[in-house]
Design a protein around this motif. Structure first.
Motif, short mmCIF file in Angstrom:
data_model
loop_
_atom_site.label_atom_id
_atom_site.label_comp_id
_atom_site.label_asym_id
_atom_site.label_seq_id
_atom_site.Cartn_x
_atom_site.Cartn_y
_atom_site.Cartn_z
N ILE A 130 -0.83 7.67 8.21
CA ILE A 130 -0.69 6.21 8.34
C ILE A 130 -1.85 5.48 7.67
N PRO A 131 -3.11 5.93 7.86
CA PRO A 131 -4.19 5.25 7.12
C PRO A 131 -3.98 5.25 5.61
N HIS A 153 -1.43 2.71 4.46
CA HIS A 153 -2.01 1.36 4.35
C HIS A 153 -2.93 1.24 3.14
N ASN A 154 -3.48 2.37 2.70
CA ASN A 154 -4.29 2.36 1.48
C ASN A 154 -3.45 2.48 0.21
N LYS A 155 -2.12 2.44 0.40
CA LYS A 155 -1.14 2.43 -0.70
C LYS A 155 -1.21 3.68 -1.58
N GLY A 209 0.36 -0.82 16.15
CA GLY A 209 -0.96 -0.54 15.61
C GLY A 209 -2.05 -0.62 16.65
N LYS A 256 -3.37 -0.69 11.96
CA LYS A 256 -2.53 0.24 11.21
C LYS A 256 -1.08 0.20 11.70
N VAL A 315 2.93 -0.15 11.74
CA VAL A 315 3.96 0.21 10.77
C VAL A 315 5.34 -0.10 11.34
N ARG A 346 4.79 0.16 5.57
CA ARG A 346 3.93 -0.98 5.85
C ARG A 346 4.79 -2.15 6.33
N LYS A 347 4.26 -2.94 7.25
CA LYS A 347 5.02 -4.02 7.87
C LYS A 347 5.59 -5.01 6.84
#
Length: 307
Positions: free
Chosen positions: A106-107, A110-112, A130, A140, A142, A261-262
């Motif tokens: 998951i991290p 978020h870092n794409k 999150g 974080k 989702v 990602r949201k």
């Protein structure tokens, strides 16, 4: 292939999927174009970023057989890669995998580092919102597109020498789990319950499920907790079926979800349509049967159906 007749999906989970999924489907439209060629209608909704690259990048911890593991050719194999490949065909996208440790999935989303996560990842409220176990924000959050139901099972040494049948039987014993999983959370709650009885539950945490199972095999832990497909696969295949057995009933059934990602609502919604198409085509049932996990079948794609 191994037998899973002992596993039954909880009726509540099935009803939640059917109900929520029906609501999801009712909002998907139903025009003539969709009725005539649903796959083309789905492809038309693929976000521009993926249409341009023709690729869907998936973060996956490829170390959790039979859900995901390295095949003889070194490529990802298992339930999730088979479903991902089928979704790629529906979406007309090439699937690329980014092998990532479970607790980094998951991290790194978020870092794409990739577009989505698909890695036996349970859809639970904490991940949707999150927050950590204490309710503290992690930043974080989702969204999930749920596609499979997986309860938790207990694995013990063959013959069950300690007579373990329930979570309460773990009090006074040592349990091995993979860090950051649903099982990690279940054991943490059980440890608190055991403490009240005066019988301490000792928890050994590992970065992979294979290491946790090795702890049980070596006798250093009396039980391990796993998602039911993984528990049954380990019991069937390890040392010719002579090392482990699965005991008790499944607890806490959660859906596996594709995490996004949201802000990626368009990709989320098209993936939900693609999962529905896969189920309706009959290919979904064939994939689950191949891996002997038909007991975890979902009736519909569901967005954020976990509790």
């Amino acid at each position: 292939m191994h037998h899973r007749a002992q596993y039954r999906r909880p009726a509540v989970a099935a009803l939640a999927l059917a109900t929520t999924g029906a609501l999801l489907l009712s909002g998907c439209g139903g025009g003539e174009e969709t009725a005539k060629d649903p796959v083309q209608a789905i492809r038309a909704k693929v976000p521009k970023a993926q249409q341009m690259s023709k690729v869907l990048r998936i973060g996956m911890d490829v170390n959790y057989p039979p859900v995901e593991f390295r095949g003889a050719d070194g490529k990802p194999d298992g339930l999730d890669p088979d479903i991902a490949a089928a979704l790629g065909r529906i979406l007309d996208l090439r699937i690329e995998y980014v092998d990532t440790p479970f607790d980094k999935l998951i991290p790194d989303l978020h870092n794409k580092q990739y577009d989505v996560v698909m890695s036996a990842l349970s859809d639970i409220r904490q991940r949707q919102e999150g927050v950590d176990e204490a309710g503290k924000p992690t930043g974080k959050a989702v969204d999930f597109v749920d596609y499979f139901i997986a309860g938790t099972s207990m694995v013990v040494a063959k013959g069950n020498p300690k007579g373990i049948r329930t979570l309460d039987d773990l009090c006074g014993k040592t349990v091995a789990v993979q860090s950051g999983t649903t099982q990690d959370e279940i054991v943490a709650r059980q440890a608190a319950a055991c403490a009240r009885t005066g019988k301490q539950l000792t928890v050994h945490k590992f970065d992979t499920d294979a290491k946790a199972l090795a702890e049980v095999a070596a006798g250093a832990a009396q039980a391990g907790l796993n998602d039911f497909p993984v528990a049954a696969y380990a019991a069937k295949t390890t040392d010719g079926g002579n090392r482990f057995e699965v005991v008790g009933s499944q607890s806490r059934s959660n859906p596996y979800g594709i995490a996004l990602r949201k802000e990626d609502t368009a990709l989320r919604d098209v993936l939900a349509k693609a999962v529905d198409q896969l189920i309706q085509s009959g290919e979904y049932d064939k994939i689950l049967a191949k891996w002997n996990v038909s007991a975890g079948a979902a009736q519909n794609a569901v967005v954020n159906g976990g509790l």
